[in-house]
Each structure stands twice: as structure tokens, then as C-alpha cells.
Design a protein around this motif. Structure first.
Motif, PDB file in Angstrom:
ATOM      1  N   LEU A  56       0.833  -1.205   0.000  1.00  0.00           N
ATOM      2  CA  LEU A  56       0.000   0.000   0.000  1.00  0.00           C
ATOM      3  C   LEU A  56       0.865   1.253   0.000  1.00  0.00           C
ATOM      4  O   LEU A  56       0.589   2.203  -0.734  1.00  0.00           O
ATOM      5  N   HIS A  59       2.294   1.694  -3.427  1.00  0.00           N
ATOM      6  CA  HIS A  59       1.263   2.175  -4.361  1.00  0.00           C
ATOM      7  C   HIS A  59       1.019   3.678  -4.160  1.00  0.00           C
ATOM      8  O   HIS A  59       0.906   4.431  -5.133  1.00  0.00           O
ATOM      9  N   LYS A  60       0.935   4.119  -2.907  1.00  0.00           N
ATOM     10  CA  LYS A  60       0.738   5.540  -2.627  1.00  0.00           C
ATOM     11  C   LYS A  60       1.921   6.357  -3.130  1.00  0.00           C
ATOM     12  O   LYS A  60       1.743   7.442  -3.687  1.00  0.00           O
ATOM     13  N   ASN A  63       1.657   6.649  -6.901  1.00  0.00           N
ATOM     14  CA  ASN A  63       0.634   7.643  -7.264  1.00  0.00           C
ATOM     15  C   ASN A  63       1.151   9.064  -7.058  1.00  0.00           C
ATOM     16  O   ASN A  63       0.926   9.940  -7.903  1.00  0.00           O
ATOM     17  N   SER A  64       1.837   9.295  -5.952  1.00  0.00           N
ATOM     18  CA  SER A  64       2.393  10.623  -5.701  1.00  0.00           C
ATOM     19  C   SER A  64       3.423  10.995  -6.759  1.00  0.00           C
ATOM     20  O   SER A  64       3.459  12.132  -7.229  1.00  0.00           O
TER      21      SER A  64
END
Length: 139
Positions: A56, A59-60, A63-64
Motif C-alpha cells: 500500500l 502504491h501511494k 501515485n504521488s
């Protein structure tokens, strides 16, 4: 079966070196099968939880990174547009001269300024989804 227990050496441990590891060896035949199953289940849940948290976080972070790169692309495009506008205004000033009392030069500058304002208004009217990642930045 070897069980390990970590006990802190100090009140607020900061790294792995601040712990003492104690190993406890228990023969598997001495542990009831239901307790063995429960121990394996809890161990698997801890490992899965750690992996899920790391996935997770990755993934964050991705995305950032994608949002930042998209924002950088939009900033580059905006900067390029501003540079083009400045160059066109400089060309008008050079073509018509620097005399502030010249009505032709003033009219050309005003006309160019009105065109730029109309262009900016049209850009504001466009939908936010011009670029696939623009919505992520807006959110």
C-alpha cells in the motif's frame, strides 16, 4: 520449534540494536495440534499484514510520483506558453518601435493583450480532463 522474543535494552529503542533477542526452543510434539495451527495462522497474518502495508505504501508513493510528474509536465507547458507570449510581445515592440506615444504600437499591444485574455478564458472553459492524469492532480 524455536520461538524468539525481543526485549528492549532501553526505554525508547530507536533501532534493532536496542533489543535483546531471547530464543526459546520447544519441541513440536509438546505443543497441541490446535495450538500449532493457531500459531501458524497468527504468524501468517503478521507477515501478510506487513506485506500488505508495504504494498500500500509503495502504491501511494507511485501515485504521488505520477501526480508530481504530471504536474511538472503541466507547469512546463504553462511556462512554454508564457515564454511564447513574451516573445510575441517583444516582436511587436521591436517591429513597431519603443515610442509610447505611437498609436499603432499601442493598438497592436492592446489587440495582442485582448487575444491573450480570450485565449486564457477559452482555456478556463475547457474540461478538466484534457490530460488523463489532470483529474488526479485536481483531486
Amino acid at each position: 520449534m524455536i520461538l524468539s522474543h525481543f526485549q528492549p535494552k532501553m526505554l525508547q529503542p530507536q533501532s534493532a540494536a536496542d533489543y535483546i533477542m531471547t530464543n526459546l526452543e520447544v519441541l513440536a510434539k509438546d505443543i497441541q495440534p490446535m495450538d500449532q495451527i493457531e500459531l501458524h495462522k497468527q504468524t501468517g497474518e503478521m507477515v501478510y499484514s506487513t506485506l500488505a502495508n508495504k504494498a500500500l505504501l509503495a502504491h501511494k508513493l507511485q501515485n504521488s510520483l505520477n501526480n508530481t510528474s504530471t504536474q511538472l509536465e503541466l507547469e512546463k507547458a504553462s511556462s512554454l506558453a508564457k515564454d511564447n507570449r513574451i516573445k510575441s510581445l517583444e516582436e511587436i515592440i521591436i517591429d513597431l518601435g519603443h515610442d509610447p506615444n505611437d498609436p499603432k504600437g499601442i493598438q497592436a499591444l492592446i489587440r495582442k493583450k485582448e487575444e491573450e485574455i480570450a485565449t486564457l478564458r477559452n482555456q478556463l472553459r475547457l474540461s478538466i480532463t484534457m490530460h488523463p492524469k489532470t483529474t488526479e492532480i485536481v483531486e
